[in-house]
Scaffold this active site. Structure first.
Site, PDB file in Angstrom:
ATOM      1  CE  LYS A   1      -3.504   2.804   0.623  1.00  0.00           C
ATOM      2  NZ  LYS A   1      -4.379   3.101  -0.516  1.00  0.00           N
TER       3      LYS A   1
ATOM      4  CB  CYS B   1      -3.050   9.467  -4.475  1.00  0.00           C
ATOM      5  SG  CYS B   1      -4.539   9.234  -3.467  1.00  0.00           S
TER       6      CYS B   1
HETATM    7  C1  SIN Z   1      -6.191   5.973  -2.056  1.00  0.00           C
HETATM    8  O1  SIN Z   1      -5.689   5.524  -1.009  1.00  0.00           O
HETATM    9  O2  SIN Z   1      -6.934   6.949  -2.061  1.00  0.00           O
HETATM   10  C2  SIN Z   1      -5.886   5.307  -3.362  1.00  0.00           C
HETATM   11  C3  SIN Z   1      -4.444   5.391  -3.675  1.00  0.00           C
HETATM   12  C4  SIN Z   1      -4.166   5.936  -5.032  1.00  0.00           C
HETATM   13  O3  SIN Z   1      -5.084   6.167  -5.828  1.00  0.00           O
HETATM   14  O4  SIN Z   1      -2.996   6.153  -5.331  1.00  0.00           O
END
Ligand code: SIN
Length: 315
Positions: free
Chosen positions: A48, A133
């Site tokens: 993540k 993001c």
């Molecule tokens: C998120 O955590 O909002 C998604 C991550 C991303 O789109 O890079």
């Protein structure tokens, strides 16, 4: 019977027995989830995206499955860089699998701070800098600001000597393909990963007459069937424009061996699976490997190199 068809691939000096990986963000926030991916048929795992400190992310509901995929506005909930760096240091190369360490600072300074920590660590694998993001209120996606991309890469490569990949947003205009390629070709980028979700889509529930996720008034990143043609276009257009030394990970809309075949035809070295991995879990890597192998067998291909980037156009 042992198949003589290989799904092996390579990025820089890093070898993968299987080109399939998870995409950062889905079922990869804890060490338990990451271990599960490393125990599956995937060629490695992606963490993540980490921020310098742990984050709770956006308010729920922040993800909604739809008939065509999903919309999310998670807001980078994660356990912080130290947590993922420790996992990456301990697991890099285990059972011949790669760990890709994804990071997504909320500012250039945060990205530089994290890259310095990674540079100083014992982690010798691939780092993926997420510049795309779409889900942090008030923060634009850096990947759409080519001068900001140039600034962050200039700072990063002044000290970062380990292999670095970039997770980029989808581009939609030939000027954008040309513009980002011109910047990237000036730096020793190991790979790019295209695409992140299509940012700021809106899903409407006509029954409730409401949006389906809470953050940002319902706007969120789209994944799944919505995005595959855009992902293929980005893999193809950037493969045609980037230096051959810069590898490409194709991400977007993959839920079958046929989808992977299409990404490789467009030029992908590896692929990542997000939305469909969220739906199906780790068995997806075995299923898609079998489907891709069957397609290659039928077409007489033994390796990915035989058809990678060989998409035909109509004369
Ligand atoms: C998120 O955590 O909002 C998604 C991550 C991303 O789109 O890079």
């Amino acid at each position: 019977m042992q198949s003589n068809i290989s799904l092996a691939s390579q990025i820089g000096d890093y070898k993968f027995d299987n080109l399939l990986l998870n995409a950062a963000g889905i079922r990869c926030a804890t060490t338990e989830e990451l271990d599960k991916i490393l125990d599956s048929d995937a060629g490695g795992c992606v963490t993540k995206s980490a921020t310098p400190e742990p984050r709770k992310g956006n308010e729920s509901p922040r993800m909604k499955a739809t008939s065509m995929g999903c919309i999310n506005s998670m807001g980078l909930p994660n356990h912080g860089l130290d947590y993922y760096l420790k996992f990456a240091e301990a697991n890099q190369g285990k059972n011949g699998k790669q760990v890709i360490l994804s990071i997504a600072g909320l500012s250039i300074d945060q990205n530089i701070e994290m890259l310095k920590k990674i540079q100083a660590s014992s982690f010798a694998g691939l780092t993926e800098l997420n510049l795309s993001c779409p889900n942090i209120a008030g923060k634009s996606q850096v990947g759409y600001d080519f001068e900001a991309v140039r600034d962050v890469l200039t700072s990063a490569f002044s000290f970062f000597k380990k292999p670095l990949g970039l997770k980029l947003p989808p581009y939609f205009d030939f000027n954008q393909f040309d513009g980002i390629a011109e910047v990237l070709n000036d730096f020793p980028v190991t790979y790019i990963n295209v695409i992140n979700s299509i940012g700021n889509g809106l899903v409407v529930d006509p029954e409730t007459e409401s949006v389906v996720i809470k953050p940002k008034g319902g706007f969120g990143g789209l994944g799944g069937d919505y995005v595959k043609p855009t992902a293929l276009a980005n893999v193809r257009a950037l493969r045609q424009r980037l230096r051959p030394e810069i590898s490409i990970i194709g991400t977007g809309g993959i839920k079958s061996g046929k989808d992977v075949f299409e990404h490789v035809l467009c030029g992908a070295n590896l692929v990542q699976i997000g939305t469909a991995f969220g739906f199906d879990g780790t068995p997806i890597f075995e299923r898609i490997s079998k489907e891709l192998t069957a397609i290659m067998e039928k077409k007489g291909y033994k390796t990915l190199d035989e058809f990678r980037g060989k998409l035909k156009t109509i004369e």
